[in-house]
Design an enzyme around this catalytic site. Structure first.
Site, short mmCIF file in Angstrom:
data_model
loop_
_atom_site.label_atom_id
_atom_site.label_comp_id
_atom_site.label_asym_id
_atom_site.label_seq_id
_atom_site.Cartn_x
_atom_site.Cartn_y
_atom_site.Cartn_z
N HIS A 195 0.82 -1.22 0.00
CA HIS A 195 0.00 0.00 0.00
C HIS A 195 0.85 1.27 0.00
O HIS A 195 0.30 2.38 -0.04
CB HIS A 195 -0.93 0.02 1.21
CG HIS A 195 -1.93 -1.09 1.24
ND1 HIS A 195 -2.73 -1.38 0.16
CD2 HIS A 195 -2.25 -2.00 2.20
CE1 HIS A 195 -3.51 -2.42 0.47
NE2 HIS A 195 -3.23 -2.82 1.68
N ASP A 231 -2.58 -10.64 -2.27
CA ASP A 231 -3.11 -10.16 -0.99
C ASP A 231 -4.60 -9.82 -1.20
O ASP A 231 -5.00 -9.46 -2.32
CB ASP A 231 -2.33 -8.91 -0.57
CG ASP A 231 -2.70 -8.40 0.81
OD1 ASP A 231 -1.96 -8.67 1.75
OD2 ASP A 231 -3.74 -7.72 0.93
ZN LIG Z 1 -4.03 -7.10 2.82
#
Ligand SMILES: [Zn+2]
Length: 343
Positions: free
Chosen positions: A161, A197
């Site tokens: 992220h 993910d």
């Molecule tokens: Zn994650």
């Protein structure tokens, strides 16, 4: 499968987490690494400390001023009167402010908000050392993969992220992007990332958005109901030289093994078409049916089949640990994935 882990990663223990208006204990706990390490030892995989790196190695995919901020934030924070134990932003520059000339102020409070997307990435004692260690693991694993041997970087905190100049969602430095960049610097012409993910790999997408040498694919929960909310949709395909080099495959809540594996198949087909000569897998286990904030419902067998499919691409590969927050099960899921891989 060679494994890289760094002891400094255990020193990062973020506390603050804000969820639906409630302050809770942060999910990204040091015990996650312990669970994964136990699995590595159970599988008797060779475990190595990473080679040392300089902060300039991190700046290969991150803005130098952001790296400097991460490495010094605690000094400024600790100099504040009446400060809490961790640097957590309580405001961010809005699009209106940025359009009207907003700049980075000479203030740690302003800087923390400037360099963070959300409140899920507190900076505390040991954060920089852990971030630095995780980055070193990704780079060492990539150096090995560049010689043709696949490797697993046990990275904590995770990284996918993190944008070039912004932390977010438990992530500070984008370890997967560093691995991809390292592979390119060691001779790969085109690198693909297939992010499995449960959350969209928005930072990796952002870093390579306008580049044609890295193909970024992400299989994740539909952002209409899941972090990072604002991005992760199919219409985001890249720009400029990177147009067509980003593939988002969002899945509906509750999607199980078949839908998840079918999306991974699409990412694999696209990787073949792209002509990648090396692969990075941002490897999260939060798609598990037993995840605390479950969105997808993938079984242990699903992870094994994903490992088998990704291995079948036949590319030198760096597996980079991303999320997954069921501490009791993380190690088992890693064993399932690597069992399918045929470690
Ligand atoms: Zn994650």
């Amino acid at each position: 499968m060679q494994v890289f882990a760094d002891g400094a990663q255990l020193g990062h223990s973020p506390q603050f987490f804000l969820q639906r208006g409630q302050v809770r204990r942060n999910f990204e706990v040091p015990e996650r690494a312990g669970s994964l390490l136990a699995a590595v030892q159970h599988m008797k995989l060779p475990l190595h400390a990473p080679s040392p790196i300089e902060p300039s190695a991190i700046a290969k995919v991150h803005a130098p001023d952001y790296v400097e901020f991460l490495s010094t934030a605690m000094i400024g924070w600790n100099a504040l009167p009446d400060h809490g134990p961790e640097a957590v932003p309580n405001l961010h520059p809005t699009p209106e402010m940025l359009a009207q000339g907003a700049i980075l102020p000479n203030s740690i409070i302003g800087a923390v908000g400037w360099y963070a997307a959300d409140t899920a990435c507190p900076i505390g004692p040991g954060t920089w050392e852990a971030v630095h260690g995780a980055a070193a693991c990704a780079i060492s694993a990539a150096n090995l993969a560049a010689k043709g041997e696949s490797a697993y970087a046990l990275c904590r905190p995770p990284g996918h992220h993190a944008y070039a100049a912004r932390a977010g969602g438990h992530c500070y430095v984008n370890n997967s992007a560093l691995a991809a960049q390292s592979l390119l610097e060691h001779g790969a012409k085109r690198v693909a990332t297939i992010d499995i993910d449960a959350h969209h790999g928005n930072g990796t997408q952002g870093i390579f958005w306008d580049r044609g040498d890295v193909f970024t694919a992400s299989v994740h929960g539909d952002p209409d109901g899941y972090y990072p909310w604002y991005v992760g949709r199919a219409h985001e395909t890249g720009a400029g030289a990177g147009e067509g080099c980003n593939l988002n495959l969002p899945l509906a809540r509750g999607s199980g093994d078949e839908a998840w594996l079918a999306a991974i198949d699409k990412a694999i087909e696209a990787t073949r078409r792209f002509g990648a000569d090396a692969l990075v897998v941002p490897l999260g286990f939060d798609a598990s049916e037993h995840e605390p904030l479950s969105f997808l419902s993938v079984t242990a067998n699903g992870f094994a089949r994903a490992g088998e499919k990704l291995r079948a691409l036949g590319l030198p590969t760096v597996l980079v640990q991303e999320g997954g927050y069921n501490v009791e099960l993380l190690g088992d899921l890693l064993e399932s994935f690597l069992g399918g891989w045929g470690h």
